[in-house]
Design a protein around this motif. Structure first.
Motif, PDB file in Angstrom:
ATOM      1  N   VAL A 219       7.588 -23.845  22.952  1.00 38.85           N
ATOM      2  CA  VAL A 219       8.428 -23.314  24.014  1.00 38.85           C
ATOM      3  C   VAL A 219       9.522 -24.333  24.328  1.00 38.85           C
ATOM      4  CG1 VAL A 219       8.525 -22.482  26.392  1.00 38.85           C
ATOM      5  CG2 VAL A 219       6.498 -22.019  24.997  1.00 38.85           C
ATOM      6  N   ARG A 220      10.732 -23.885  24.361  1.00 39.12           N
ATOM      7  CA  ARG A 220      11.850 -24.790  24.634  1.00 39.12           C
ATOM      8  C   ARG A 220      11.790 -25.278  26.084  1.00 39.12           C
ATOM      9  NH1 ARG A 220      15.764 -21.323  24.531  1.00 39.12           N
ATOM     10  NH2 ARG A 220      15.957 -21.243  26.794  1.00 39.12           N
ATOM     11  N   PRO A 221      11.959 -26.576  26.317  1.00 34.55           N
ATOM     12  CA  PRO A 221      11.988 -27.089  27.690  1.00 34.55           C
ATOM     13  C   PRO A 221      13.209 -26.544  28.439  1.00 34.55           C
ATOM     14  CG  PRO A 221      11.677 -28.867  26.111  1.00 34.55           C
ATOM     15  CD  PRO A 221      12.040 -27.654  25.323  1.00 34.55           C
ATOM     16  N   ALA A 222      13.010 -26.267  29.715  1.00 36.97           N
ATOM     17  CA  ALA A 222      14.129 -25.828  30.540  1.00 36.97           C
ATOM     18  C   ALA A 222      14.992 -27.020  30.932  1.00 36.97           C
ATOM     19  CB  ALA A 222      13.626 -25.116  31.787  1.00 36.97           C
ATOM     20  N   VAL A 223      14.331 -28.152  31.183  1.00 31.11           N
ATOM     21  CA  VAL A 223      15.025 -29.358  31.624  1.00 31.11           C
ATOM     22  C   VAL A 223      14.435 -30.565  30.912  1.00 31.11           C
ATOM     23  CG1 VAL A 223      15.678 -30.816  33.585  1.00 31.11           C
ATOM     24  CG2 VAL A 223      15.406 -28.350  33.908  1.00 31.11           C
ATOM     25  N   VAL A 224      15.308 -31.462  30.476  1.00 34.33           N
ATOM     26  CA  VAL A 224      14.891 -32.765  29.947  1.00 34.33           C
ATOM     27  C   VAL A 224      15.560 -33.824  30.809  1.00 34.33           C
ATOM     28  CG1 VAL A 224      14.976 -34.355  28.003  1.00 34.33           C
ATOM     29  CG2 VAL A 224      14.594 -31.913  27.600  1.00 34.33           C
ATOM     30  N   ASP A 225      14.755 -34.728  31.337  1.00 26.78           N
ATOM     31  CA  ASP A 225      15.250 -35.770  32.240  1.00 26.78           C
ATOM     32  C   ASP A 225      15.203 -37.121  31.522  1.00 26.78           C
ATOM     33  OD1 ASP A 225      15.920 -37.454  34.296  1.00 26.78           O
ATOM     34  OD2 ASP A 225      14.644 -36.468  35.787  1.00 26.78           O
ATOM     35  N   LEU A 226      16.393 -37.676  31.273  1.00 30.53           N
ATOM     36  CA  LEU A 226      16.487 -38.956  30.561  1.00 30.53           C
ATOM     37  C   LEU A 226      16.580 -40.150  31.499  1.00 30.53           C
ATOM     38  CD1 LEU A 226      19.060 -38.025  27.739  1.00 30.53           C
ATOM     39  CD2 LEU A 226      16.582 -37.686  27.777  1.00 30.53           C
ATOM     40  N   ARG A 227      16.412 -39.929  32.792  1.00 32.19           N
ATOM     41  CA  ARG A 227      16.630 -40.996  33.770  1.00 32.19           C
ATOM     42  C   ARG A 227      15.392 -41.879  33.936  1.00 32.19           C
ATOM     43  NH1 ARG A 227      18.648 -37.120  38.508  1.00 32.19           N
ATOM     44  NH2 ARG A 227      16.790 -36.041  37.699  1.00 32.19           N
ATOM     45  N   TYR A 228      14.861 -42.316  32.811  1.00 30.14           N
ATOM     46  CA  TYR A 228      13.708 -43.208  32.803  1.00 30.14           C
ATOM     47  C   TYR A 228      14.033 -44.398  31.922  1.00 30.14           C
ATOM     48  CZ  TYR A 228      11.031 -39.382  34.889  1.00 30.14           C
ATOM     49  OH  TYR A 228      10.576 -38.385  35.718  1.00 30.14           O
ATOM     50  N   PRO A 229      13.537 -45.569  32.268  1.00 27.35           N
ATOM     51  CA  PRO A 229      13.907 -46.759  31.503  1.00 27.35           C
ATOM     52  C   PRO A 229      13.362 -46.769  30.083  1.00 27.35           C
ATOM     53  CG  PRO A 229      12.240 -47.290  33.156  1.00 27.35           C
ATOM     54  CD  PRO A 229      12.706 -45.902  33.443  1.00 27.35           C
ATOM     55  N   ASN A 230      12.201 -46.150  29.860  1.00 25.90           N
ATOM     56  CA  ASN A 230      11.568 -46.259  28.540  1.00 25.90           C
ATOM     57  C   ASN A 230      11.175 -44.912  27.944  1.00 25.90           C
ATOM     58  OD1 ASN A 230      11.557 -49.186  28.521  1.00 25.90           O
ATOM     59  ND2 ASN A 230       9.946 -49.049  30.084  1.00 25.90           N
ATOM     60  N   GLY A 231      11.760 -43.828  28.400  1.00 25.16           N
ATOM     61  CA  GLY A 231      11.387 -42.537  27.862  1.00 25.16           C
ATOM     62  C   GLY A 231      12.095 -41.423  28.588  1.00 25.16           C
ATOM     63  N   PHE A 232      11.513 -40.213  28.554  1.00 20.26           N
ATOM     64  CA  PHE A 232      12.111 -39.071  29.230  1.00 20.26           C
ATOM     65  C   PHE A 232      11.007 -38.115  29.647  1.00 20.26           C
ATOM     66  CE2 PHE A 232      12.156 -38.243  24.659  1.00 20.26           C
ATOM     67  CZ  PHE A 232      11.609 -36.962  24.564  1.00 20.26           C
ATOM     68  N   ALA A 233      11.339 -37.170  30.499  1.00 22.33           N
ATOM     69  CA  ALA A 233      10.397 -36.157  30.971  1.00 22.33           C
ATOM     70  C   ALA A 233      10.952 -34.783  30.661  1.00 22.33           C
ATOM     71  CB  ALA A 233      10.158 -36.305  32.468  1.00 22.33           C
ATOM     72  N   MET A 234      10.012 -33.830  30.440  1.00 24.86           N
ATOM     73  CA  MET A 234      10.415 -32.459  30.136  1.00 24.86           C
ATOM     74  C   MET A 234       9.762 -31.500  31.111  1.00 24.86           C
ATOM     75  SD  MET A 234      10.255 -32.380  25.969  1.00 24.86           S
ATOM     76  CE  MET A 234       8.525 -32.886  25.903  1.00 24.86           C
ATOM     77  N   LYS A 235      10.498 -30.463  31.459  1.00 26.29           N
ATOM     78  CA  LYS A 235       9.974 -29.421  32.327  1.00 26.29           C
ATOM     79  C   LYS A 235       9.931 -28.121  31.544  1.00 26.29           C
ATOM     80  CE  LYS A 235      10.758 -27.144  36.774  1.00 26.29           C
ATOM     81  NZ  LYS A 235      11.649 -27.045  37.963  1.00 26.29           N
ATOM     82  N   VAL A 236       8.704 -27.602  31.373  1.00 26.79           N
ATOM     83  CA  VAL A 236       8.515 -26.386  30.592  1.00 26.79           C
ATOM     84  C   VAL A 236       7.877 -25.325  31.487  1.00 26.79           C
ATOM     85  CG1 VAL A 236       7.446 -25.372  28.552  1.00 26.79           C
ATOM     86  CG2 VAL A 236       8.191 -27.763  28.515  1.00 26.79           C
ATOM     87  N   VAL A 237       8.558 -24.215  31.666  1.00 24.22           N
ATOM     88  CA  VAL A 237       8.059 -23.081  32.445  1.00 24.22           C
ATOM     89  C   VAL A 237       7.513 -23.555  33.793  1.00 24.22           C
ATOM     90  CG1 VAL A 237       6.726 -20.948  32.361  1.00 24.22           C
ATOM     91  CG2 VAL A 237       7.378 -22.072  30.245  1.00 24.22           C
ATOM     92  N   GLY A 238       8.321 -24.319  34.513  1.00 18.11           N
ATOM     93  CA  GLY A 238       7.950 -24.713  35.868  1.00 18.11           C
ATOM     94  C   GLY A 238       7.012 -25.890  35.952  1.00 18.11           C
ATOM     95  N   GLU A 239       6.569 -26.472  34.839  1.00 18.96           N
ATOM     96  CA  GLU A 239       5.650 -27.607  34.880  1.00 18.96           C
ATOM     97  C   GLU A 239       6.349 -28.852  34.361  1.00 18.96           C
ATOM     98  OE1 GLU A 239       1.578 -25.031  34.041  1.00 18.96           O
ATOM     99  OE2 GLU A 239       2.173 -26.690  32.723  1.00 18.96           O
ATOM    100  N   GLY A 240       6.004 -29.997  34.927  1.00 19.56           N
ATOM    101  CA  GLY A 240       6.569 -31.259  34.467  1.00 19.56           C
ATOM    102  C   GLY A 240       5.674 -31.878  33.411  1.00 19.56           C
ATOM    103  N   LYS A 241       6.280 -32.437  32.383  1.00 24.15           N
ATOM    104  CA  LYS A 241       5.508 -33.060  31.316  1.00 24.15           C
ATOM    105  C   LYS A 241       6.186 -34.357  30.934  1.00 24.15           C
ATOM    106  CE  LYS A 241       3.819 -32.388  26.592  1.00 24.15           C
ATOM    107  NZ  LYS A 241       3.759 -31.499  25.444  1.00 24.15           N
ATOM    108  N   GLY A 242       5.508 -35.482  31.086  1.00 23.38           N
ATOM    109  CA  GLY A 242       6.095 -36.778  30.773  1.00 23.38           C
ATOM    110  C   GLY A 242       6.032 -37.070  29.297  1.00 23.38           C
ATOM    111  N   LYS A 243       6.968 -37.927  28.860  1.00 22.87           N
ATOM    112  CA  LYS A 243       6.976 -38.309  27.438  1.00 22.87           C
ATOM    113  C   LYS A 243       7.342 -39.776  27.328  1.00 22.87           C
ATOM    114  CE  LYS A 243       6.764 -37.674  23.013  1.00 22.87           C
ATOM    115  NZ  LYS A 243       5.548 -37.276  22.338  1.00 22.87           N
TER     116      LYS A 243
END
Length: 246
Positions: free
Chosen positions: A222-246
């Motif tokens: 499932v394609r992420p709705a939002v990808v957040d790159l505002r992290y010093p060592n990685g990024f976070a993804m939001k898929v169907v209303g849920e947050g998922k760290g990476k």
């Protein structure tokens, strides 16, 4: 004095020069005032893609005052540069009765802001003009604080080049009032890039994301709705209303 032929010759030459200058001045006045030397033809160097004949006919006649010599070329230039699609105009006389006009039209590269009827040209300048809806829809959407259009356009080109490596195409780039970048891809995914405290920081975040994109985002069912790159060592993804760290 009559016994000095050289002096007499000099005086005669001077009188001839004065008479010639007077004739030239009188001739110039006559050329400017004579009504029999009108501009009979206005010729545009190249066809105009966006500016319509009706628009030209509204502004040009009032500027075409005088004959071939007295016509104010600057007035013609200023009148035409008031038209929405005209960026720059050059005007010159072509003997005996032609006015030659070279028009540089805006070349739209993107829309500027939602619903403003503003565009960004190839020089990064914002101008107000209307286009058919189908043509507008094909242009990317850019936005940012006043005076940032050139920077936003340049960054959009850079980000587009980066995402081409993973076969993705950006369609929207926004620079917030707090100078944070937000990018949207053609597939609908929004990417929060963050503030540009240092240009190298934004470049590093995106380069890191592009490097791991095929193994991470590209492999998700499932394609992420939002990808957040505002992290010093990685990024976070939001898929169907849920947050998922990476």
């Amino acid at each position: 004095m009559w016994h000095k032929p050289q002096l007499l010759t000099a005086i005669a030459d001077l009188l001839v020069l004065v008479a010639s200058a007077a004739l030239l001045a009188a001739g110039a006045v006559w050329l400017v005032r004579v009504p029999s030397l009108p501009v009979r033809q206005v010729q545009f160097v190249e066809p105009l893609a966006h500016t319509r004949r009706g628009e030209i006919e509204q502004v040009l006649p009032s500027a075409l005052r005088g004959n071939f010599f007295s016509l104010d070329l600057e007035a013609v230039r200023v009148a035409l540069e008031q038209l929405p699609w005209v960026r720059k105009v050059q005007v010159r006389r072509v003997w005996p009765a032609t006015l030659e006009i070279a028009v540089e039209e805006h070349r739209p590269q993107a829309r500027w802001g939602e619903g403003r009827a503003e565009l960004v040209n190839s020089h990064g300048e914002v101008f107000a003009a209307l286009m058919p809806d189908a043509e507008m829809a094909r242009l990317p959407l850019l936005d940012g604080p006043a005076g940032t259009s050139r920077e936003v356009m340049e960054r959009f080109a850079q980000f587009s080049s980066l995402f081409a490596r993973v076969s993705q195409r950006p369609v929207e780039l926004v620079l917030s009032p707090r100078l944070a970048w937000q990018l949207r891809l053609e597939n609908g995914m929004r990417i929060e890039i963050g503030r540009e405290n240092a240009r190298s920081a934004v470049d590093a975040r995106l380069s890191r994301f592009i490097e791991v994109y095929p193994q991470t985002v590209g492999n998700l069912p499932v394609r992420p709705a939002v990808v957040d790159l505002r992290y010093p060592n990685g990024f976070a993804m939001k898929v169907v209303g849920e947050g998922k760290g990476k």
